[in-house]
Motif scaffolding. Sequence first.
Motif, PDB file in Angstrom:
ATOM      1  N   LEU A 162       0.805  -1.225   0.000  1.00 33.23           N
ATOM      2  CA  LEU A 162       0.000   0.000   0.000  1.00 33.23           C
ATOM      3  C   LEU A 162       0.838   1.274   0.000  1.00 33.23           C
ATOM      4  O   LEU A 162       0.286   2.371  -0.089  1.00 33.23           O
ATOM      5  N   ALA A 163       2.144   1.148   0.088  1.00 26.21           N
ATOM      6  CA  ALA A 163       3.045   2.290   0.307  1.00 26.21           C
ATOM      7  C   ALA A 163       2.874   3.432  -0.693  1.00 26.21           C
ATOM      8  O   ALA A 163       3.030   4.606  -0.328  1.00 26.21           O
ATOM      9  N   ASP A 164       2.543   3.143  -1.936  1.00 24.02           N
ATOM     10  CA  ASP A 164       2.416   4.201  -2.951  1.00 24.02           C
ATOM     11  C   ASP A 164       1.132   5.017  -2.810  1.00 24.02           C
ATOM     12  O   ASP A 164       1.069   6.147  -3.293  1.00 24.02           O
ATOM     13  N   THR A 165       0.135   4.457  -2.157  1.00 20.83           N
ATOM     14  CA  THR A 165      -1.165   5.131  -2.093  1.00 20.83           C
ATOM     15  C   THR A 165      -1.668   5.425  -0.678  1.00 20.83           C
ATOM     16  O   THR A 165      -2.617   6.183  -0.516  1.00 20.83           O
ATOM     17  N   HIS A 166      -1.035   4.805   0.323  1.00 19.28           N
ATOM     18  CA  HIS A 166      -1.509   4.960   1.699  1.00 19.28           C
ATOM     19  C   HIS A 166      -0.349   5.186   2.661  1.00 19.28           C
ATOM     20  O   HIS A 166       0.695   4.550   2.545  1.00 19.28           O
ATOM     21  N   GLN A 167      -0.586   6.062   3.606  1.00 18.14           N
ATOM     22  CA  GLN A 167       0.329   6.205   4.729  1.00 18.14           C
ATOM     23  C   GLN A 167      -0.192   5.242   5.794  1.00 18.14           C
ATOM     24  O   GLN A 167      -1.292   5.418   6.311  1.00 18.14           O
ATOM     25  N   CYS A 168       0.577   4.208   6.077  1.00 18.87           N
ATOM     26  CA  CYS A 168       0.123   3.162   7.002  1.00 18.87           C
ATOM     27  C   CYS A 168       0.783   3.302   8.363  1.00 18.87           C
ATOM     28  O   CYS A 168       1.947   3.667   8.467  1.00 18.87           O
ATOM     29  N   GLU A 169       0.009   2.974   9.373  1.00 18.90           N
ATOM     30  CA  GLU A 169       0.543   2.901  10.729  1.00 18.90           C
ATOM     31  C   GLU A 169       0.251   1.507  11.267  1.00 18.90           C
ATOM     32  O   GLU A 169      -0.903   1.086  11.326  1.00 18.90           O
ATOM     33  N   LEU A 170       1.303   0.808  11.627  1.00 23.09           N
ATOM     34  CA  LEU A 170       1.203  -0.550  12.174  1.00 23.09           C
ATOM     35  C   LEU A 170       1.231  -0.456  13.688  1.00 23.09           C
ATOM     36  O   LEU A 170       2.183   0.086  14.265  1.00 23.09           O
ATOM     37  N   VAL A 171       0.187  -0.964  14.339  1.00 21.65           N
ATOM     38  CA  VAL A 171       0.024  -0.784  15.779  1.00 21.65           C
ATOM     39  C   VAL A 171      -0.349  -2.100  16.452  1.00 21.65           C
ATOM     40  O   VAL A 171      -1.176  -2.860  15.935  1.00 21.65           O
ATOM     41  N   ASP A 172       0.258  -2.348  17.602  1.00 18.37           N
ATOM     42  CA  ASP A 172      -0.079  -3.512  18.418  1.00 18.37           C
ATOM     43  C   ASP A 172      -1.381  -3.226  19.156  1.00 18.37           C
ATOM     44  O   ASP A 172      -1.439  -2.351  20.020  1.00 18.37           O
ATOM     45  N   ASP A 204      -7.234   6.531  18.275  1.00 17.49           N
ATOM     46  CA  ASP A 204      -8.378   7.208  17.664  1.00 17.49           C
ATOM     47  C   ASP A 204      -8.574   6.675  16.246  1.00 17.49           C
ATOM     48  O   ASP A 204      -7.917   7.114  15.305  1.00 17.49           O
ATOM     49  N   VAL A 205      -9.474   5.747  16.105  1.00 18.44           N
ATOM     50  CA  VAL A 205      -9.745   5.087  14.833  1.00 18.44           C
ATOM     51  C   VAL A 205     -10.242   6.072  13.783  1.00 18.44           C
ATOM     52  O   VAL A 205      -9.988   5.903  12.585  1.00 18.44           O
ATOM     53  N   THR A 206     -10.907   7.144  14.212  1.00 20.26           N
ATOM     54  CA  THR A 206     -11.489   8.103  13.263  1.00 20.26           C
ATOM     55  C   THR A 206     -10.429   8.912  12.512  1.00 20.26           C
ATOM     56  O   THR A 206     -10.761   9.587  11.542  1.00 20.26           O
ATOM     57  N   GLN A 207      -9.179   8.839  12.910  1.00 19.93           N
ATOM     58  CA  GLN A 207      -8.102   9.577  12.245  1.00 19.93           C
ATOM     59  C   GLN A 207      -7.604   8.875  10.979  1.00 19.93           C
ATOM     60  O   GLN A 207      -6.704   9.365  10.312  1.00 19.93           O
ATOM     61  N   TYR A 208      -8.197   7.738  10.655  1.00 28.23           N
ATOM     62  CA  TYR A 208      -7.752   6.931   9.522  1.00 28.23           C
ATOM     63  C   TYR A 208      -8.883   6.740   8.516  1.00 28.23           C
ATOM     64  O   TYR A 208     -10.050   6.668   8.882  1.00 28.23           O
ATOM     65  N   ASP A 209      -8.491   6.628   7.250  1.00 30.48           N
ATOM     66  CA  ASP A 209      -9.466   6.386   6.185  1.00 30.48           C
ATOM     67  C   ASP A 209      -9.926   4.934   6.170  1.00 30.48           C
ATOM     68  O   ASP A 209     -11.050   4.640   5.773  1.00 30.48           O
ATOM     69  N   LYS A 210      -9.009   4.040   6.590  1.00 33.41           N
ATOM     70  CA  LYS A 210      -9.289   2.605   6.551  1.00 33.41           C
ATOM     71  C   LYS A 210      -8.642   1.941   7.761  1.00 33.41           C
ATOM     72  O   LYS A 210      -7.629   2.403   8.264  1.00 33.41           O
ATOM     73  N   VAL A 211      -9.233   0.821   8.164  1.00 32.92           N
ATOM     74  CA  VAL A 211      -8.700   0.064   9.294  1.00 32.92           C
ATOM     75  C   VAL A 211      -8.686  -1.420   8.938  1.00 32.92           C
ATOM     76  O   VAL A 211      -9.694  -1.962   8.489  1.00 32.92           O
ATOM     77  N   LEU A 222      -8.637  -8.531  21.668  1.00 33.25           N
ATOM     78  CA  LEU A 222      -9.222  -8.175  20.375  1.00 33.25           C
ATOM     79  C   LEU A 222     -10.699  -7.842  20.551  1.00 33.25           C
ATOM     80  O   LEU A 222     -11.183  -6.805  20.079  1.00 33.25           O
ATOM     81  N   TYR A 223     -11.417  -8.698  21.242  1.00 35.29           N
ATOM     82  CA  TYR A 223     -12.848  -8.464  21.450  1.00 35.29           C
ATOM     83  C   TYR A 223     -13.099  -7.220  22.302  1.00 35.29           C
ATOM     84  O   TYR A 223     -14.057  -6.478  22.059  1.00 35.29           O
ATOM     85  N   LYS A 224     -12.246  -6.959  23.282  1.00 33.24           N
ATOM     86  CA  LYS A 224     -12.381  -5.747  24.103  1.00 33.24           C
ATOM     87  C   LYS A 224     -12.172  -4.504  23.244  1.00 33.24           C
ATOM     88  O   LYS A 224     -12.890  -3.513  23.385  1.00 33.24           O
ATOM     89  N   PHE A 225     -11.168  -4.562  22.368  1.00 30.89           N
ATOM     90  CA  PHE A 225     -10.909  -3.437  21.466  1.00 30.89           C
ATOM     91  C   PHE A 225     -12.128  -3.197  20.567  1.00 30.89           C
ATOM     92  O   PHE A 225     -12.567  -2.061  20.390  1.00 30.89           O
ATOM     93  N   ILE A 226     -12.660  -4.252  20.007  1.00 29.43           N
ATOM     94  CA  ILE A 226     -13.825  -4.135  19.121  1.00 29.43           C
ATOM     95  C   ILE A 226     -15.011  -3.547  19.877  1.00 29.43           C
ATOM     96  O   ILE A 226     -15.677  -2.629  19.386  1.00 29.43           O
ATOM     97  N   ASP A 227     -15.274  -4.041  21.068  1.00 26.55           N
ATOM     98  CA  ASP A 227     -16.389  -3.518  21.861  1.00 26.55           C
ATOM     99  C   ASP A 227     -16.221  -2.024  22.141  1.00 26.55           C
ATOM    100  O   ASP A 227     -17.175  -1.253  22.041  1.00 26.55           O
ATOM    101  N   LYS A 228     -14.998  -1.628  22.456  1.00 29.65           N
ATOM    102  CA  LYS A 228     -14.724  -0.228  22.795  1.00 29.65           C
ATOM    103  C   LYS A 228     -14.840   0.688  21.574  1.00 29.65           C
ATOM    104  O   LYS A 228     -15.262   1.834  21.691  1.00 29.65           O
ATOM    105  N   HIS A 229     -14.478   0.198  20.410  1.00 34.91           N
ATOM    106  CA  HIS A 229     -14.418   1.028  19.196  1.00 34.91           C
ATOM    107  C   HIS A 229     -15.452   0.625  18.141  1.00 34.91           C
ATOM    108  O   HIS A 229     -15.306   0.986  16.970  1.00 34.91           O
ATOM    109  N   LEU A 230     -16.470  -0.081  18.549  1.00 42.99           N
ATOM    110  CA  LEU A 230     -17.441  -0.627  17.597  1.00 42.99           C
ATOM    111  C   LEU A 230     -18.072   0.439  16.705  1.00 42.99           C
ATOM    112  O   LEU A 230     -18.146   0.267  15.486  1.00 42.99           O
ATOM    113  N   SER A 231     -18.519   1.544  17.262  1.00 44.46           N
ATOM    114  CA  SER A 231     -19.207   2.546  16.439  1.00 44.46           C
ATOM    115  C   SER A 231     -18.258   3.137  15.394  1.00 44.46           C
ATOM    116  O   SER A 231     -18.657   3.355  14.243  1.00 44.46           O
ATOM    117  N   GLU A 232     -16.994   3.357  15.757  1.00 43.90           N
ATOM    118  CA  GLU A 232     -16.017   3.886  14.799  1.00 43.90           C
ATOM    119  C   GLU A 232     -15.696   2.847  13.719  1.00 43.90           C
ATOM    120  O   GLU A 232     -15.582   3.169  12.540  1.00 43.90           O
TER     121      GLU A 232
END
Length: 174
Positions: free
Chosen positions: A26-36, A44-51, A66-76
């Motif tokens: 994706l390097a030519d078209t996207h600025q990617c951030e790899l996060v644990d 802040d998931v809303t700062q990205y175009d794609k997840v 993983l499930y805790k993260f999803i529950d916390k950020h579900l609406s985003e």
Amino acid sequence: MKKALLLHSSREGQTIKILRYIEKELADTHQCELVDLHETPDIDVTQYDKVMIGASIRYGHLNKKLYKFIDKHLSELDKAKTAFFCVNLTARKPEKDTPETSVYMKKFLTLSPWQPKLLDVFAGALYYPRYKFFDRVMIQFIMKMTGGETDPTKEIEYTNWARVKLLSERFGSL
């Protein structure tokens, strides 16, 4: 340039390796951030175009964080352009390497309130010499039961990189 968040829930590192490959694709078209995902639950998931989230299976389960993260950020996540893939050794078998045929993906989609737009399943890697004694014995036992490699000196990468490339292209086009 579009921004993509690449989150991982990895145990042995193959999920990270897959996401690094996607990041390069994706390097030519996207600025990617790899996060644990385990270390950054307040991102802040809303700062990205794609997840995209990649997660590995360990002893038949995805990490509870993983499930805790999803529950916390579900609406985003529900509002974003999203993808999810899981990595497991069962997917080394052609009849178990798609979202439709993977028991782990089916379980995830049943347990998770989040339903990503793109899904995939990739075979992981087997690194016997790197495992601690208990993990090596348990994985050998599981592999013996499922007709897989049991030689404790072997390291085998089962990941289908052509399939990873296809997911990268699909994700890039979202």
